[in-house]
Design a protein around this motif. Sequence first.
Motif, PDB file in Angstrom:
ATOM      1  N   LEU A  99       4.384  -9.167 -13.468  1.00 40.75           N
ATOM      2  CA  LEU A  99       4.849  -7.933 -12.833  1.00 40.75           C
ATOM      3  C   LEU A  99       4.010  -7.599 -11.607  1.00 40.75           C
ATOM      4  N   PHE A 100       2.700  -7.809 -11.703  1.00 39.74           N
ATOM      5  CA  PHE A 100       1.814  -7.495 -10.590  1.00 39.74           C
ATOM      6  C   PHE A 100       2.143  -8.352  -9.378  1.00 39.74           C
ATOM      7  N   ARG A 101       2.345  -9.628  -9.581  1.00 33.78           N
ATOM      8  CA  ARG A 101       2.675 -10.506  -8.462  1.00 33.78           C
ATOM      9  C   ARG A 101       4.044 -10.168  -7.885  1.00 33.78           C
ATOM     10  N   TRP A 102       4.984  -9.748  -8.749  1.00 40.51           N
ATOM     11  CA  TRP A 102       6.283  -9.327  -8.242  1.00 40.51           C
ATOM     12  C   TRP A 102       6.145  -8.070  -7.392  1.00 40.51           C
ATOM     13  N   LEU A 103       5.307  -7.127  -7.830  1.00 35.32           N
ATOM     14  CA  LEU A 103       5.087  -5.904  -7.051  1.00 35.32           C
ATOM     15  C   LEU A 103       4.478  -6.227  -5.684  1.00 35.32           C
ATOM     16  N   ILE A 104       3.528  -7.159  -5.660  1.00 33.55           N
ATOM     17  CA  ILE A 104       2.921  -7.539  -4.383  1.00 33.55           C
ATOM     18  C   ILE A 104       3.978  -8.089  -3.429  1.00 33.55           C
ATOM     19  N   SER A 105       4.819  -8.973  -3.940  1.00 29.55           N
ATOM     20  CA  SER A 105       5.876  -9.545  -3.095  1.00 29.55           C
ATOM     21  C   SER A 105       6.841  -8.466  -2.627  1.00 29.55           C
ATOM     22  N   ALA A 106       7.182  -7.544  -3.524  1.00 27.54           N
ATOM     23  CA  ALA A 106       8.127  -6.489  -3.164  1.00 27.54           C
ATOM     24  C   ALA A 106       7.562  -5.594  -2.071  1.00 27.54           C
ATOM     25  N   PHE A 107       6.319  -5.161  -2.226  1.00 32.35           N
ATOM     26  CA  PHE A 107       5.727  -4.276  -1.230  1.00 32.35           C
ATOM     27  C   PHE A 107       5.437  -5.012   0.076  1.00 32.35           C
ATOM     28  N   THR A 108       5.133  -6.295  -0.016  1.00 27.32           N
ATOM     29  CA  THR A 108       4.955  -7.077   1.211  1.00 27.32           C
ATOM     30  C   THR A 108       6.247  -7.107   2.022  1.00 27.32           C
ATOM     31  N   GLY A 109       7.355  -7.331   1.336  1.00 24.38           N
ATOM     32  CA  GLY A 109       8.629  -7.321   2.025  1.00 24.38           C
ATOM     33  C   GLY A 109       8.969  -5.967   2.609  1.00 24.38           C
ATOM     34  N   ILE A 110       8.661  -4.914   1.854  1.00 23.86           N
ATOM     35  CA  ILE A 110       8.959  -3.562   2.343  1.00 23.86           C
ATOM     36  C   ILE A 110       8.166  -3.254   3.604  1.00 23.86           C
ATOM     37  N   PHE A 111       6.862  -3.518   3.569  1.00 29.40           N
ATOM     38  CA  PHE A 111       6.012  -3.163   4.706  1.00 29.40           C
ATOM     39  C   PHE A 111       6.299  -4.022   5.924  1.00 29.40           C
ATOM     40  N   PHE A 112       6.411  -5.347   5.744  1.00 28.70           N
ATOM     41  CA  PHE A 112       6.490  -6.230   6.904  1.00 28.70           C
ATOM     42  C   PHE A 112       7.906  -6.500   7.371  1.00 28.70           C
ATOM     43  N   ASN A 113       8.888  -6.229   6.528  1.00 25.21           N
ATOM     44  CA  ASN A 113      10.267  -6.359   6.992  1.00 25.21           C
ATOM     45  C   ASN A 113      10.771  -5.046   7.567  1.00 25.21           C
ATOM     46  N   TYR A 114      10.702  -3.998   6.758  1.00 24.85           N
ATOM     47  CA  TYR A 114      11.161  -2.695   7.242  1.00 24.85           C
ATOM     48  C   TYR A 114      10.201  -2.109   8.266  1.00 24.85           C
ATOM     49  N   GLY A 115       8.915  -2.430   8.132  1.00 28.94           N
ATOM     50  CA  GLY A 115       7.946  -1.931   9.105  1.00 28.94           C
ATOM     51  C   GLY A 115       8.203  -2.474  10.489  1.00 28.94           C
ATOM     52  N   ALA A 116       8.646  -3.727  10.556  1.00 31.48           N
ATOM     53  CA  ALA A 116       8.952  -4.318  11.858  1.00 31.48           C
ATOM     54  C   ALA A 116      10.116  -3.601  12.533  1.00 31.48           C
ATOM     55  N   VAL A 117      11.033  -3.042  11.731  1.00 28.53           N
ATOM     56  CA  VAL A 117      12.184  -2.327  12.283  1.00 28.53           C
ATOM     57  C   VAL A 117      11.797  -0.913  12.696  1.00 28.53           C
ATOM     58  N   VAL A 118      11.126  -0.209  11.787  1.00 27.52           N
ATOM     59  CA  VAL A 118      10.780   1.190  12.046  1.00 27.52           C
ATOM     60  C   VAL A 118       9.773   1.314  13.183  1.00 27.52           C
ATOM     61  N   LEU A 119       8.803   0.390  13.212  1.00 25.98           N
ATOM     62  CA  LEU A 119       7.742   0.460  14.215  1.00 25.98           C
ATOM     63  C   LEU A 119       7.948  -0.579  15.318  1.00 25.98           C
ATOM     64  N   GLY A 120       9.178  -1.000  15.515  1.00 30.72           N
ATOM     65  CA  GLY A 120       9.449  -2.027  16.498  1.00 30.72           C
ATOM     66  C   GLY A 120       9.080  -1.642  17.921  1.00 30.72           C
ATOM     67  N   PHE A 121       9.054  -0.334  18.191  1.00 30.62           N
ATOM     68  CA  PHE A 121       8.714   0.115  19.543  1.00 30.62           C
ATOM     69  C   PHE A 121       7.275  -0.225  19.914  1.00 30.62           C
ATOM     70  N   MET A 122       6.428  -0.563  18.913  1.00 30.33           N
ATOM     71  CA  MET A 122       5.039  -0.895  19.176  1.00 30.33           C
ATOM     72  C   MET A 122       4.842  -2.365  19.513  1.00 30.33           C
ATOM     73  N   GLY A 123       5.924  -3.146  19.443  1.00 27.87           N
ATOM     74  CA  GLY A 123       5.758  -4.573  19.658  1.00 27.87           C
ATOM     75  C   GLY A 123       5.020  -5.198  18.488  1.00 27.87           C
ATOM     76  N   HIS A 124       4.294  -6.284  18.770  1.00 29.52           N
ATOM     77  CA  HIS A 124       3.567  -6.919  17.681  1.00 29.52           C
ATOM     78  C   HIS A 124       2.346  -6.126  17.236  1.00 29.52           C
ATOM     79  N   TYR A 125       2.010  -5.071  17.947  1.00 30.54           N
ATOM     80  CA  TYR A 125       0.855  -4.256  17.557  1.00 30.54           C
ATOM     81  C   TYR A 125       1.152  -3.371  16.346  1.00 30.54           C
ATOM     82  N   TYR A 126       2.397  -3.387  15.898  1.00 36.37           N
ATOM     83  CA  TYR A 126       2.725  -2.536  14.754  1.00 36.37           C
ATOM     84  C   TYR A 126       1.955  -2.947  13.498  1.00 36.37           C
ATOM     85  N   VAL A 127       1.513  -4.209  13.444  1.00 34.79           N
ATOM     86  CA  VAL A 127       0.805  -4.657  12.249  1.00 34.79           C
ATOM     87  C   VAL A 127      -0.547  -3.964  12.088  1.00 34.79           C
TER      88      VAL A 127
END
Length: 320
Positions: free
Chosen positions: A54-82
């Motif tokens: 379950l822990f490893r599944w949670l890590i994968s899930a939150f990784t996808g949420i942050f780096f997939n949706y984060g790239a969309v929401v914070l796309g105006f920052m370019g690659h500096y959004y990370v």
Amino acid sequence: MEDTKVSSSAPKGLVGRLAASGRRLLGRSRMTQQSALLILGITVGLASGAGAVLFRWLISAFTGIFFNYGAVVLGFMGHYYVIVLPALGGAIVGPIVYFLAREVRGSGVPEVMEAVAYRGGRIRPRVVILKPLACAICLGSGGSAGREGPIAQIGAALGSTLGQLLNLSDRRVRTLVACGGAGGIAATFNAPIGGAFFALEVILGEWTAEAFAPVVAAAVAASAVGRVVFGDVPAFLVPEYGLATFTELPLFMLLGLFAALVGIVLTIIIYWAEDGFEKIPVPPYLLPVLGGLIVGGVGLYHRELYGVGYGLIEAVLRGV
């Protein structure tokens, strides 16, 4: 079992009735105490293996949420959004740790050792839920950390919770804590022997005939769960190496001494950084935000320093 006496501190409600039933069953059983402890150890091992999955599944899930949706929401920052992502993770983790469970803070292993040494192995049951949640958010947002410490604490909390539900003695609870820690390590790294040795040497700090069998059984049971889900593959692929001549042995000794020195220096730096952060005049629950900004800034140009999200970051920032 003589350690299954009901006390005034026993849990109430449905959970309390289930625990009381379990205590009565153990008390009426003709099994020896060691046999019953072995069965409890296997139970904790299976639960720890499931917790690792379950822990490893949670890590994968939150990784996808942050780096997939984060790239969309914070796309105006370019690659500096990370740079912002670890800070966002810290903004969520900080209040969870500060207001709900302070023992969730840190890698997890020192907290388990402290519980074993000073509190009879008793860990608050809420750690079972809050530790994987907080650590998965931290790692999924790019926090520079590992999963071995958290999964050891998650497994240890599961073992401690079972021991407390059954109202076992401190000695038995400590053994179940070690079973949980061994199971967590064994499942997530496919290393039953390593998990058992880790629990006996690090968590318990001693080898006893009473604890050995339950801890080993828990590690094997958890490893079986991990292999069913993750496959029978090693966590780390180490290339084969053959010793050409015995004259290489002194070089390996020097390498070991150097690695030990690096470990000591790293430990000193970590404690120095922790003390330094605690002196910063900001609310404690906001310190992870500051740390996240620093990690994000460094990770922008040294992406291997990110946490489990490194693979996605490598794909997102390819060519930067």
